[in-house]
Write a protein that holds these residues in place. Structure first.
Motif, PDB file in Angstrom:
ATOM      1  N   SER A   1       0.821  -1.207   0.000  1.00 46.31           N
ATOM      2  CA  SER A   1       0.000   0.000   0.000  1.00 46.31           C
ATOM      3  C   SER A   1       0.857   1.260   0.000  1.00 46.31           C
ATOM      4  CB  SER A   1      -0.915  -0.001   1.236  1.00 46.31           C
ATOM      5  OG  SER A   1      -1.695   1.156   1.274  1.00 46.31           O
ATOM      6  N   GLN A   2       0.441   2.244  -0.794  1.00 47.34           N
ATOM      7  CA  GLN A   2       1.145   3.515  -0.892  1.00 47.34           C
ATOM      8  C   GLN A   2       0.479   4.566  -0.013  1.00 47.34           C
ATOM      9  OE1 GLN A   2       3.933   4.039  -2.929  1.00 47.34           O
ATOM     10  NE2 GLN A   2       3.852   1.826  -3.193  1.00 47.34           N
ATOM     11  N   PRO A   3       1.238   5.537   0.503  1.00 46.75           N
ATOM     12  CA  PRO A   3       0.630   6.620   1.278  1.00 46.75           C
ATOM     13  C   PRO A   3      -0.429   7.333   0.444  1.00 46.75           C
ATOM     14  CG  PRO A   3       3.008   6.667   1.501  1.00 46.75           C
ATOM     15  CD  PRO A   3       2.687   5.658   0.429  1.00 46.75           C
ATOM     16  N   GLY A   4      -1.588   7.515   1.017  1.00 47.77           N
ATOM     17  CA  GLY A   4      -2.640   8.215   0.295  1.00 47.77           C
ATOM     18  C   GLY A   4      -3.549   7.304  -0.505  1.00 47.77           C
ATOM     19  N   ASP A   5      -3.285   5.971  -0.491  1.00 45.67           N
ATOM     20  CA  ASP A   5      -4.121   5.053  -1.247  1.00 45.67           C
ATOM     21  C   ASP A   5      -5.582   5.143  -0.835  1.00 45.67           C
ATOM     22  OD1 ASP A   5      -2.089   4.154  -2.786  1.00 45.67           O
ATOM     23  OD2 ASP A   5      -1.871   2.201  -1.836  1.00 45.67           O
ATOM     24  N   ASP A   6      -5.835   5.437   0.451  1.00 48.85           N
ATOM     25  CA  ASP A   6      -7.203   5.474   0.958  1.00 48.85           C
ATOM     26  C   ASP A   6      -7.843   6.851   0.823  1.00 48.85           C
ATOM     27  OD1 ASP A   6      -6.973   2.809   1.729  1.00 48.85           O
ATOM     28  OD2 ASP A   6      -6.147   3.356   3.690  1.00 48.85           O
ATOM     29  N   SER A   7      -7.121   7.810   0.268  1.00 53.63           N
ATOM     30  CA  SER A   7      -7.624   9.178   0.212  1.00 53.63           C
ATOM     31  C   SER A   7      -8.513   9.434  -1.005  1.00 53.63           C
ATOM     32  CB  SER A   7      -6.457  10.171   0.206  1.00 53.63           C
ATOM     33  OG  SER A   7      -5.688  10.022  -0.976  1.00 53.63           O
ATOM     34  N   GLU A   8      -8.628   8.451  -1.895  1.00 48.21           N
ATOM     35  CA  GLU A   8      -9.392   8.661  -3.113  1.00 48.21           C
ATOM     36  C   GLU A   8     -10.864   8.930  -2.835  1.00 48.21           C
ATOM     37  OE1 GLU A   8      -8.706   5.327  -5.606  1.00 48.21           O
ATOM     38  OE2 GLU A   8      -6.590   5.793  -5.966  1.00 48.21           O
ATOM     39  N   SER A   9     -11.346   8.499  -1.673  1.00 50.09           N
ATOM     40  CA  SER A   9     -12.752   8.704  -1.343  1.00 50.09           C
ATOM     41  C   SER A   9     -13.037  10.131  -0.872  1.00 50.09           C
ATOM     42  CB  SER A   9     -13.198   7.721  -0.251  1.00 50.09           C
ATOM     43  OG  SER A   9     -12.374   7.830   0.889  1.00 50.09           O
TER      44      SER A   9
ATOM     45  N   VAL B   1       0.651  -1.105   6.192  1.00 48.76           N
ATOM     46  CA  VAL B   1      -0.394  -1.894   6.867  1.00 48.76           C
ATOM     47  C   VAL B   1      -1.759  -1.259   6.682  1.00 48.76           C
ATOM     48  CG1 VAL B   1       1.196  -2.810   8.573  1.00 48.76           C
ATOM     49  CG2 VAL B   1      -0.022  -0.694   9.070  1.00 48.76           C
ATOM     50  N   ALA B   2      -1.795  -0.132   5.922  1.00 45.23           N
ATOM     51  CA  ALA B   2      -3.045   0.522   5.520  1.00 45.23           C
ATOM     52  C   ALA B   2      -3.945   0.878   6.702  1.00 45.23           C
ATOM     53  CB  ALA B   2      -3.797  -0.364   4.531  1.00 45.23           C
ATOM     54  N   ILE B   3      -3.365   1.499   7.722  1.00 43.27           N
ATOM     55  CA  ILE B   3      -4.152   1.992   8.849  1.00 43.27           C
ATOM     56  C   ILE B   3      -4.088   3.516   8.806  1.00 43.27           C
ATOM     57  CG2 ILE B   3      -4.468   1.983  11.347  1.00 43.27           C
ATOM     58  CD1 ILE B   3      -3.055  -0.676  11.479  1.00 43.27           C
ATOM     59  N   SER B   4      -5.128   4.137   8.253  1.00 41.88           N
ATOM     60  CA  SER B   4      -5.103   5.576   7.986  1.00 41.88           C
ATOM     61  C   SER B   4      -4.957   6.420   9.242  1.00 41.88           C
ATOM     62  CB  SER B   4      -6.371   5.981   7.235  1.00 41.88           C
ATOM     63  OG  SER B   4      -6.409   5.378   5.961  1.00 41.88           O
ATOM     64  N   TRP B   5      -5.623   6.031  10.328  1.00 42.86           N
ATOM     65  CA  TRP B   5      -5.553   6.859  11.536  1.00 42.86           C
ATOM     66  C   TRP B   5      -4.151   6.835  12.124  1.00 42.86           C
ATOM     67  CZ3 TRP B   5      -3.985   4.577  16.033  1.00 42.86           C
ATOM     68  CH2 TRP B   5      -4.142   3.188  16.150  1.00 42.86           C
ATOM     69  N   LEU B   6      -3.419   5.714  11.904  1.00 49.26           N
ATOM     70  CA  LEU B   6      -2.056   5.632  12.425  1.00 49.26           C
ATOM     71  C   LEU B   6      -1.108   6.474  11.573  1.00 49.26           C
ATOM     72  CD1 LEU B   6      -0.287   4.414  14.581  1.00 49.26           C
ATOM     73  CD2 LEU B   6      -0.009   2.361  13.160  1.00 49.26           C
ATOM     74  N   THR B   7      -1.321   6.471  10.255  1.00 46.50           N
ATOM     75  CA  THR B   7      -0.486   7.326   9.406  1.00 46.50           C
ATOM     76  C   THR B   7      -0.739   8.794   9.721  1.00 46.50           C
ATOM     77  OG1 THR B   7      -2.130   7.312   7.620  1.00 46.50           O
ATOM     78  CG2 THR B   7      -0.398   5.655   7.515  1.00 46.50           C
ATOM     79  N   PHE B   8      -1.965   9.121  10.115  1.00 45.68           N
ATOM     80  CA  PHE B   8      -2.268  10.501  10.511  1.00 45.68           C
ATOM     81  C   PHE B   8      -1.466  10.885  11.746  1.00 45.68           C
ATOM     82  CE2 PHE B   8      -4.740  12.864  13.732  1.00 45.68           C
ATOM     83  CZ  PHE B   8      -4.600  14.135  13.194  1.00 45.68           C
ATOM     84  N   LEU B   9      -1.405  10.004  12.740  1.00 43.41           N
ATOM     85  CA  LEU B   9      -0.668  10.317  13.965  1.00 43.41           C
ATOM     86  C   LEU B   9       0.816  10.541  13.676  1.00 43.41           C
ATOM     87  CD1 LEU B   9      -2.266   7.803  16.523  1.00 43.41           C
ATOM     88  CD2 LEU B   9      -2.700  10.263  16.291  1.00 43.41           C
ATOM     89  N   VAL B  10       1.376   9.692  12.821  1.00 45.17           N
ATOM     90  CA  VAL B  10       2.789   9.840  12.462  1.00 45.17           C
ATOM     91  C   VAL B  10       2.997  11.162  11.725  1.00 45.17           C
ATOM     92  CG1 VAL B  10       4.697   8.898  11.104  1.00 45.17           C
ATOM     93  CG2 VAL B  10       3.181   7.349  12.352  1.00 45.17           C
TER      94      VAL B  10
END
Length: 250
Positions: free
Chosen positions: A36-44, A103-112
């Motif tokens: 998974s790439q950073p931002g993969d879940d942001s398309e929505s 690992v595609a956990i968006s809330w964790l990438t936000f914290l980082v």
């Protein structure tokens, strides 16, 4: 801003270079591993910038690497020990961010990314407050490396906040109102942070780039988001021009 820290302890300069290289290698490894790439879940999200806007990472990595090399070459970190530690923490954070995104956990990438934003803004603030050194281009390189980085992550952290909220079922991606509010929040935050950097136009430039990407993405989709982004660009450009004019008289 003094340069004694790097002169007395070149190990800090080597750590800076290693961290700058690590953050460049991390996404390459991620691509090769096809995860998974950073931002993969942001398309929505409606307010996600057009894909080409993310190419700014190439410039960010190049500036970070160039500054780290100059730090060792000149024996001068262009700033206090705190400035270099901020950058090291930022680059290490970027590497961790890439790993966490796998690992595609968006809330964790936000914290980082939120932690990265704090270090980035502090580094950009320190560089912006520095008087021009001899040669002046070293100071401008430090301002560019920290300012552009800080501007981009300042915008990205709000996008990650949105994807994290969707992942936790706190927000509905089909409802646009909260996304408009998120965009306004990002703009207000950027304007506030930009006040701390009167001699670092790179911060505003990176945020404006993100907003241009949003304009390209929402054109024909949302007039509200389009207007917010355009007004934000006007405000940031005007604010930066005003601050630059005042800085020349200091």
């Amino acid at each position: 801003m003094t340069s004694t820290n790097v002169h007395t302890d070149r190990r800090l300069g080597w750590v800076l270079l290693a961290a700058a290289i690590a953050q460049i290698v991390a996404p390459i490894v991620q691509t090769v591993a096809d995860v998974s790439q950073p931002g993969d879940d942001s398309e929505s999200l409606l307010i996600t910038p057009a894909g080409w806007a993310f190419s700014i990472w190439s410039l960010i990595y190049l500036l970070a690497l160039a500054h780290a090399v100059v730090t060792l070459w000149r024996g001068d970190g262009v700033g206090s020990r705190r400035f270099l530690i901020d950058l090291i923490a930022l680059y290490v954070g970027a590497t961790v961010w890439i790993a966490v995104s796998a690992v595609a956990i968006s809330w964790l990438t936000f914290l980082v990314l939120a932690v990265m934003t704090c270090f980035a803004i502090d580094a950009a603030r320190i560089a912006a407050s520095a008087r021009l050194r001899d040669p002046a281009w070293i100071t401008w390189l430090a301002r560019a490396a920290s300012g552009v980085y800080a501007g981009w992550v300042s915008a990205a952290v709000f996008l990650n906040l949105g994807t994290g909220a969707i992942e936790l079922d706190i927000a509905d991606p089909d409802i646009r109102g909260w996304q408009f509010a998120l965009l306004v929040g990002a703009v207000v935050f950027a304007l506030g942070a930009n006040l701390l950097m009167p001699r670092s136009p790179g911060y505003a430039a990176a945020v404006v780039w993100a907003l241009i990407g949003i304009i390209a993405a929402v054109a024909g989709e949302s007039t509200t988001a389009l207007v917010i982004a355009i007004v934000a660009i006007v405000l940031l450009v005007a604010q930066t021009a005003w601050q630059s004019t005042r800085a020349l008289t200091d």
